[in-house]
Design an enzyme around this catalytic site. Sequence first.
Site, PDB file in Angstrom:
ATOM      1  N   LYS A  37       0.869  -1.177   0.000  1.00 32.64           N
ATOM      2  CA  LYS A  37       0.000   0.000   0.000  1.00 32.64           C
ATOM      3  C   LYS A  37       0.907   1.228   0.000  1.00 32.64           C
ATOM      4  CE  LYS A  37      -3.595   2.737   0.880  1.00 32.64           C
ATOM      5  NZ  LYS A  37      -4.601   3.005  -0.174  1.00 32.64           N
ATOM      6  N   CYS A 130      -2.839   9.596  -6.213  1.00 33.57           N
ATOM      7  CA  CYS A 130      -3.958   9.238  -5.335  1.00 33.57           C
ATOM      8  C   CYS A 130      -5.135  10.175  -5.616  1.00 33.57           C
ATOM      9  CB  CYS A 130      -3.574   9.334  -3.863  1.00 33.57           C
ATOM     10  SG  CYS A 130      -5.006   9.075  -2.789  1.00 33.57           S
TER      11      CYS A 130
HETATM   12  C1  DHB Z   1      -6.249   5.579  -2.618  1.00 33.03           C
HETATM   13  C2  DHB Z   1      -5.062   5.821  -3.241  1.00 33.03           C
HETATM   14  C3  DHB Z   1      -4.940   5.495  -4.568  1.00 33.03           C
HETATM   15  O1  DHB Z   1      -3.811   5.705  -5.279  1.00 33.03           O
HETATM   16  C4  DHB Z   1      -6.011   4.935  -5.239  1.00 33.03           C
HETATM   17  O2  DHB Z   1      -5.913   4.615  -6.527  1.00 33.03           O
HETATM   18  C5  DHB Z   1      -7.177   4.721  -4.605  1.00 33.03           C
HETATM   19  C6  DHB Z   1      -7.294   5.041  -3.282  1.00 33.03           C
HETATM   20  C7  DHB Z   1      -6.490   5.970  -1.245  1.00 33.03           C
HETATM   21  O3  DHB Z   1      -5.894   5.437  -0.311  1.00 33.03           O
HETATM   22  O4  DHB Z   1      -7.333   6.849  -1.055  1.00 33.03           O
END
Ligand code: DHB
Length: 314
Positions: A37, A130
């Site tokens: 993550k 994100c």
């Molecule tokens: C999150 C981050 C990401 O890169 C994504 O594609 C989806 C969710 C997040 O943690 O909000």
Amino acid sequence: MKVTVYPPITNASGPHSVTYEELERIARSAAGAIVTKSMTHCPRQGNPEPRLRSHLDNEIGSLNSMGLPNLGYQEYAKFIPKLKDFGKPVIASIASAPCAHKLPPVEQYREIALAIEKAGADALELNLSCPNLEDVPISMDPQSVRAVLHAVTRAVKIPIGVKLSPYNNVPKLFEEIARTLLDFEIAYVATINSEPLTLDIDLQTRTKVVRPNEGFGGLGGPAVLPIALAEVHRFYKFFQKHKARIAVWGVGGITKPEDAIKHFLAGASVVQIGTLFLWEGPHVFEKLWTGIQRWLTENGFSSIEEIIGQVREA
Ligand code: DHB
């Protein structure tokens, strides 16, 4: 510098990749690498719930507004040596996010990158995209992309991948970002991150499916497959045209071996699995890889390399 991933299939950063236990499950699966993550400078709880609808109606995908919940890079730095014992590449996804210390984003990336290289990670995947933070993602601004790449490529020696947003209908931005990447030693581009600013509604309750950000979140899963294929293909063609040795890793919409084959034909040399892994867990890597190999044999190919980028014009 290349990141060698075999089989050429990994998890996509995000689903089931936050804790050590989850990462160990990926390590024990048939995945060719372990992708964490996205880790940030400070640990984060993420956005308020509900923040994930794993199954949208008709299984068209998943929608999330997680807000980068993660343990913070210092915790991951402790796990990495243990994960490396499984003998496959450990790829640390890193991101910047607002934090009490107010360190600028470029500094956050640089400090995390240095610590994670020291911890023994095999590669870094810079999540520049994100969709669920307040600021516009770095991936949408060529100057910011340049600033992060400048800092990180000078700070570390391990291979660097860059996770990008879909640029679907903004060809000028696609071109600017792709050109920016040519100026740096990048191992791979992973495309696409979730399709941002999407909305779904639960008809039973007449509520939006996620709460943060007025219900807008990132879409993944079967609904985004054609978007992902387009992004993979245009990066592949762009890098070929400019003789750049940057691999394209395909992410988005893979739920069947045939979907992965489409990614390879479009130009991906590795594929990452997000929503299907969220839905079904670590057995998906074995299931997909077996199906991919069967497709290759049935169609007269002996390796993935023979089909990468080999899509024909209609
Ligand atoms: C999150 C981050 C990401 O890169 C994504 O594609 C989806 C969710 C997040 O943690 O909000």
